[in-house]
Structure formats: structure tokens, C-alpha cells
Design a protein around this motif. Structure first.
Motif, PDB file in Angstrom:
ATOM      1  N   CYS A 194      -8.238   1.118  -7.897  1.00  0.00           N
ATOM      2  CA  CYS A 194      -8.349   1.251  -9.354  1.00  0.00           C
ATOM      3  C   CYS A 194      -9.532   2.134  -9.740  1.00  0.00           C
ATOM      4  CB  CYS A 194      -8.489  -0.133  -9.994  1.00  0.00           C
ATOM      5  SG  CYS A 194      -7.000  -1.144  -9.830  1.00  0.00           S
ATOM      6  N   ILE A 195     -10.656   1.980  -9.030  1.00  0.00           N
ATOM      7  CA  ILE A 195     -11.844   2.798  -9.330  1.00  0.00           C
ATOM      8  C   ILE A 195     -11.570   4.266  -9.029  1.00  0.00           C
ATOM      9  CG2 ILE A 195     -14.234   3.268  -8.625  1.00  0.00           C
ATOM     10  CD1 ILE A 195     -14.500   0.201  -8.150  1.00  0.00           C
ATOM     11  N   LEU A 196     -10.918   4.524  -7.893  1.00  0.00           N
ATOM     12  CA  LEU A 196     -10.587   5.913  -7.537  1.00  0.00           C
ATOM     13  C   LEU A 196      -9.662   6.536  -8.575  1.00  0.00           C
ATOM     14  CD1 LEU A 196      -9.977   5.422  -3.709  1.00  0.00           C
ATOM     15  CD2 LEU A 196     -11.851   6.722  -4.718  1.00  0.00           C
ATOM     16  N   ALA A 197      -8.665   5.756  -9.041  1.00  0.00           N
ATOM     17  CA  ALA A 197      -7.733   6.269 -10.044  1.00  0.00           C
ATOM     18  C   ALA A 197      -8.459   6.568 -11.352  1.00  0.00           C
ATOM     19  CB  ALA A 197      -6.614   5.253 -10.276  1.00  0.00           C
ATOM     20  N   ALA A 198      -9.378   5.674 -11.732  1.00  0.00           N
ATOM     21  CA  ALA A 198     -10.130   5.871 -12.983  1.00  0.00           C
ATOM     22  C   ALA A 198     -10.973   7.135 -12.926  1.00  0.00           C
ATOM     23  CB  ALA A 198     -11.000   4.655 -13.258  1.00  0.00           C
ATOM     24  N   LYS A 199     -11.457   7.491 -11.744  1.00  0.00           N
ATOM     25  CA  LYS A 199     -12.288   8.685 -11.580  1.00  0.00           C
ATOM     26  C   LYS A 199     -11.450   9.938 -11.328  1.00  0.00           C
ATOM     27  CE  LYS A 199     -16.491   6.407  -9.937  1.00  0.00           C
ATOM     28  NZ  LYS A 199     -17.389   7.028 -10.949  1.00  0.00           N
ATOM     29  N   GLN A 207      -0.804  11.674  -4.960  1.00  0.00           N
ATOM     30  CA  GLN A 207      -0.406  10.297  -5.232  1.00  0.00           C
ATOM     31  C   GLN A 207      -1.623   9.380  -5.324  1.00  0.00           C
ATOM     32  OE1 GLN A 207       2.858   9.395  -5.843  1.00  0.00           O
ATOM     33  NE2 GLN A 207       3.127  11.620  -5.766  1.00  0.00           N
ATOM     34  N   PRO A 208      -1.485   8.249  -6.044  1.00  0.00           N
ATOM     35  CA  PRO A 208      -2.603   7.290  -6.084  1.00  0.00           C
ATOM     36  C   PRO A 208      -2.861   6.729  -4.688  1.00  0.00           C
ATOM     37  CG  PRO A 208      -0.950   6.788  -7.768  1.00  0.00           C
ATOM     38  CD  PRO A 208      -0.341   7.821  -6.868  1.00  0.00           C
ATOM     39  N   PHE A 209      -4.097   6.311  -4.434  1.00  0.00           N
ATOM     40  CA  PHE A 209      -4.429   5.698  -3.155  1.00  0.00           C
ATOM     41  C   PHE A 209      -3.745   4.341  -3.035  1.00  0.00           C
ATOM     42  CE2 PHE A 209      -7.838   8.775  -3.416  1.00  0.00           C
ATOM     43  CZ  PHE A 209      -8.035   9.151  -2.100  1.00  0.00           C
ATOM     44  N   CYS A 321       5.577  -7.813  -7.159  1.00  0.00           N
ATOM     45  CA  CYS A 321       6.187  -6.527  -6.806  1.00  0.00           C
ATOM     46  C   CYS A 321       5.401  -5.879  -5.673  1.00  0.00           C
ATOM     47  CB  CYS A 321       6.225  -5.612  -8.031  1.00  0.00           C
ATOM     48  SG  CYS A 321       6.776  -3.926  -7.666  1.00  0.00           S
ATOM     49  N   LEU A 322       6.061  -5.603  -4.549  1.00  0.00           N
ATOM     50  CA  LEU A 322       5.354  -5.046  -3.390  1.00  0.00           C
ATOM     51  C   LEU A 322       4.855  -3.633  -3.647  1.00  0.00           C
ATOM     52  CD1 LEU A 322       7.485  -6.306  -0.362  1.00  0.00           C
ATOM     53  CD2 LEU A 322       5.249  -7.113  -1.127  1.00  0.00           C
ATOM     54  N   ASP A 323       5.595  -2.860  -4.432  1.00  0.00           N
ATOM     55  CA  ASP A 323       5.138  -1.507  -4.748  1.00  0.00           C
ATOM     56  C   ASP A 323       3.860  -1.565  -5.571  1.00  0.00           C
ATOM     57  OD1 ASP A 323       6.392   0.584  -3.584  1.00  0.00           O
ATOM     58  OD2 ASP A 323       7.288   1.378  -5.403  1.00  0.00           O
ATOM     59  N   THR A 329      -2.551   0.904  -8.675  1.00  0.00           N
ATOM     60  CA  THR A 329      -2.517   1.686  -9.912  1.00  0.00           C
ATOM     61  C   THR A 329      -1.093   2.004 -10.369  1.00  0.00           C
ATOM     62  OG1 THR A 329      -2.744   3.707  -8.592  1.00  0.00           O
ATOM     63  CG2 THR A 329      -4.759   2.743  -9.475  1.00  0.00           C
ATOM     64  N   LYS A 330      -0.088   1.581  -9.601  1.00  0.00           N
ATOM     65  CA  LYS A 330       1.305   1.823  -9.994  1.00  0.00           C
ATOM     66  C   LYS A 330       1.598   1.076 -11.292  1.00  0.00           C
ATOM     67  CE  LYS A 330       6.051   1.581  -8.244  1.00  0.00           C
ATOM     68  NZ  LYS A 330       6.346   3.003  -8.249  1.00  0.00           N
TER      69      LYS A 330
END
Length: 500
Positions: A194-199, A207-209, A321-323, A329-330
């Protein structure tokens, strides 16, 4: 006119697509000279000759052969067929058992002792070429490794390749340092994602981590400057496998590439990973998620899996949800649902719609009708198989006549063998169909008795076992949208229960 097919292949060893045209042209001319009718052509592009099981067109050709769509396979040369002795002779035996023979457009190989010897020599030469090429390629890759050169594939995030050497990509390296710092600071994988996506950080493909990508990054010792090659034998497991799996030519060079994090930071991260693996047993308690494999997220279509959290020494279990779990961040809207709520809803529906006498009488009536239709279907299948058997017996008789006339080559005998196998198979199928037709239609009393025995068995089991049995037998799938369950049941298992 004999029916022939052409098989052509090129691999990546200094060959191009144009070689396919040359192979097909030579095989077509050969077929014409022999008076064969070409009914199909199979082409594998950029496929190795070492394993036929990894070639799509070859597998399609084997499948078509099982349906007797041709009599002869024409290859340009033996090395276009296979470069592995075991594969070569196993697949040749399969074709011969089907009454199909190999022929080569530019290599004269017949069924004589001399021809068979020539075939064996050419197969061995093709296999030697392949193995020697792999050996020389591996030798070159090892030399590159000792020079700390890039050996192909995709470089780890944080690095770029310049003149075959690893160079730090400063923008990507910032994300790598942040991942290590946050992990050492005891942030969870979910929080780090979540932190990586926010930055605004993403993986190299945008793709998101995910949790797995973080796990791989934190365990990659290249980030502290250590270069490795040949960590495990090819095709033998995960790249970060334990050292006991490593081959003799494993290469590990300390301080060989530019380090993105210090060795101290890397070791701290590994220490925390070990702590996570060695958590107390209560965090790893076995939880039976009875709906696993049958529960689906109604928002994104992903499978849902079990998840247990243990705040303040009390465990809570959910399906999520597994995804969404894999990539925090999905933006899937699915909410978690309590394990007990989902499972009890399914069990209740099974009991209400299947395990009661009123519902069961309806199911039993459907079964009787289905049984009657099945008997009619069996009669048709027996008649069809009997016709096939008559044709196969006639074919075998004609082949015997050829032998009596002196036509006793390997091809004729292989055809006789194939015809005999077909006859044996058809006779066995007919006997099985006749036995299944003899099954009697059960009376209402017998059906009710079988139903009661099943209910008694369920009641005699412990709660978890009984629920698991009912879910395995009668649940097709359950689709979850937030807290709403769409439960799909199947009564197909009832027939087996009653017949037993």
C-alpha cells in the motif's frame, strides 16, 4: 493411396523460419515421388528437438494419429523428428502400434537390418549434437558468470544492463531500498504494498507490487552485491532453493555487482524472514476451510481463500478474495465473509434441498427417468461398437490374406497388430456396456433404504467430517458478493450413493 502427413520444425540454434519452407518442399516432393496423398502438415516454430512433449504441433499430430487420420509421417531428417533417443523410440513405438510408419525425405532408411542400424546411428548423432551444444552453451554462460556479466532473462528490479554488466537504475533502486527499510521496521507485506502504491512505485511491467514480488525481492542477494549463477539444476525447483539442491557448478561471487542495500541491511531482512517462518504454533494452527476450491468472488471472478487473524490471542477465520489478498492495492470491492457464516449457509441449503424426504423423492423420480434414458443410450452405443468391431475383424481378415499371398513386411504386421488391439478394446467395451445395462432399476423402498443409510453415516461422523463430505458431494460452487451467497448445488452424487 496411402495418406501421409508432413512434420517440420526449426529451433533457435542458428535456424530461421525459412528452413520450414525448405523442409516442407523436400517432403512434398518425396511424397509425390512415392504416390502419397498429403492430408496435413504440422509445423513447430522455435521448438527444441530434445522433448517432443513440449511441441504443440507434434502433440496434435500424435492425437490425430490416435484417430487414424493418416498412415505415414514424413520428416525432412531424423534431427527434425527428435534429438533424444528415449523420446524418439517411445514415440516411434506409439506410431507403429497405431499402424503408422516414419519416412525421411532426404535419408534412406528402410526396415532392413542395415536400414535399422543406420537409423540408430543417426538418432545417436542427433542426440549427441544436442547435448554437446547444450554443454558448450553452458560453458559459455559459466564464463560470462565468472566475468560477472548478465546471462540473459530479465534483470532484477533496480538494475539495468549496460555493456553486459549490472548498473543501478536509480529510480527503481529507491523502491528497493524503501522495501527493505519498511520490512526491517516490521511493516507487513500488505502495508508495504500500500505504501509503495501511494508513492507511485510499480513493478517493471507497471503492475502494483504483490506479496510474492516483495518476498522475492527481500530474498535476492544480488541487492547486497552478491552475484549468483546456477543456483539449482535446470527444472529442479525454485530459484531460491536451499543450498543442498545446488549443482557442482554453482557460482557465487561476493561484492561483484553494485549493491543497492548494505550487507547489514540485507542480513537484518533475512533475520526477520526467519522469525516470520518460526512463529509460534498457534499462529499456524490448522483450519479446515471447507469451501476452498469452490468459493468464488462475485466482484472480480477470482477464487476466494481462507484467512485467519489472531488479535489478542483469539482467532478469527474468514474467506477473502485471493486476488485482493495477493495484491493489496487491487481495487476489488469484495468484503471478507466469516468462515462459519459461509459454511453454515451452504450446509443449511444442502439439508433443506437434498437431505429431506420430500426433496429426495423428487430427486429419486428424476433418477429413474435418467436410468431409463441411459439404458436406451447404452443400446445405441453397443450397436455402434458392434459395427466398429465387425469392420475391424474384416480388416484383420484381409490383412491375413495378404500375408498368405507373401506380403509379410513390417508394415503389414504392424497393421495386423493394430487391428488386433482395436478388436480387443472394442470387445472389452461391449462387455462393459452389456454389464452396465443389466443394472436393475431400484424400487422406492430400496432407494429410501439407501438414502437412510447415507443419512446415518453422516450422523455418525464428527461435525467437520460430515460437513466436508456434504460439501464435497453436493456443492458445485458458491459465488459471494459482499455478504450475499449464490449457492449452486449438484445432485449427481446421489446416484452413486444409492447404487452403492
Amino acid at each position: 493411396m496411402p495418406r501421409a502427413v508432413i512434420y517440420a520444425r526449426f529451433s533457435s540454434d542458428m535456424q530461421r523460419e525459412e528452413s520450414i519452407d525448405a523442409q516442407v518442399r523436400a517432403c512434398t516432393a518425396y511424397a509425390k515421388s512415392k504416390g502419397y496423398e498429403i492430408v496435413d502438415t504440422y509445423i513447430d516454430e522455435a521448438k527444441s528437438g530434445r522433448e517432443v512433449t513440449k511441441r504443440d504441433a507434434y502433440k496434435k499430430m500424435l492425437d490425430d494419429a490416435s484417430h487414424k487420420k493418416f498412415d505415414i509421417v514424413i520428416f525432412h531428417k531424423i534431427d527434425r523428428n527428435s534429438r533424444n533417443e528415449v523420446d524418439y523410440y517411445i514415440t516411434k513405438a506409439k506410431f507403429l502400434n497405431l499402424g503408422i510408419r516414419y519416412e525421411y525425405a532426404v535419408q534412406s532408411i528402410d526396415s532392413s537390418p542395415e536400414g535399422q542400424m543406420m537409423e540408430g546411428m543417426l538418432v545417436a548423432i542427433a542426440a549427441y549434437y544436442s547435448r554437446n551444444l547444450a554443454k558448450e552453451t553452458k560453458k559459455g554462460l559459466n564464463e560470462n558468470a565468472y566475468k560477472v556479466q548478465f546471462n540473459g532473462g530479465t534483470p532484477p528490479l533496480g538494475y539495468k544492463i549496460v555493456d553486459k554488466h549490472y548498473v543501478i537504475d536509480n529510480d527503481e533502486a529507491e523502491a528497493i531500498r524503501l522495501i527493505f527499510d519498511l520490512f526491517i521496521a516490521r511493516h507487513s507485506y500488505k502495508d508495504i504494498c500500500c505504501i509503495l502504491a501511494a508513492k507511485g512505485y510499480t513493478t517493471r511491467n507497471g503492475q502494483p507490487f504483490s506479496k510474492k514480488s516483495l518476498y522475492d525481492i527481500i530474498g535476492n542477494e544480488r541487492y547486497c552485491g552478491t552475484y549468483t549463477f546456477n543456483k539449482i539444476p535446470k527444472g529442479k525447483g525454485k530459484r531460491n532453493s536451499h543450498s543442498k539442491n545446488r549443482p557442482d557448478d554453482f557460482i557465487r561471487l561476493e561484492d561483484a555487482i553494485p549493491a543497492i542495500v548494505s550487507k547489514d541491511v540485507f542480513q537484518q531482512a533475512q533475520a526477520r524472514r526467519r522469525i516470520n517462518k518460526e512463529r509460534p504454533a498457534e499462529y499456524k494452527a490448522k483450519v479446515n476451510y471447507l469451501l476452498r476450491g469452490k468459493i468464488i468472488c462475485g466482484h472480480c471472478g477470482s477464487a476466494m481463500g481462507g484467512h485467519t487473524c489472531t488479535p489478542r490471542d483469539k482467532s478469527y477465520s474468514y474467506y477473502s478474495c485471493l486476488d485482493k489478498e495477493r495484491i493489496p492495492t487491487k481495487k476489488c470491492l469484495q468484503k471478507q465473509i466469516r468462515k462459519e457464516d459461509a459454511e453454515e449457509a451452504v450446509i443449511t441449503k444442502i439439508k433443506n434441498e437434498i437431505l429431506n424426504s420430500e426433496a429426495f423423492s423428487v430427486i429419486a423420480d428424476k433418477m429413474r427417468k435418467k436410468f431409463a434414458n441411459t439404458k436406451n443410450s447404452i443400446d445405441k452405443k453397443i450397436a455402434d461398437k458392434q459395427n466398429q468391431l465387425t469392420k475391424a475383424q474384416k480388416t484383420r481378415a484381409n490383412l491375413y490374406k495378404l500375408v498368405e499371398k507373401g506380403i509379410d513386411d513390417d508394415f503389414t504386421f504392424s497393421k495386423i497388430k493394430a487391428a488386433k488391439e482395436t478388436i480387443d478394446t472394442l470387445q472389452a467395451v461391449i462387455q462393459t456396456l452389456k454389464k452396465s445395462k443389466k443394472s436393475k432399476i431400484l424400487s422406492d423402498a430400496e432407494i429410501q433404504k439407501a438414502f437412510q443409510l447415507f443419512n446415518d453415516k453422516v450422523k455418525s461422523m464428527n461435525d467437520v467430517e460430515a460437513k466436508k463430505l456434504l460439501i464435497d458431494l453436493f456443492l458445485d460452487k458458491v459465488i459471494i458478493i459482499d455478504q450475499k451467497l449464490d449457492i449452486h448445488l449438484s445432485t449427481d452424487a446421489i446416484s452413486n450413493i444409492i447404487q452403492k
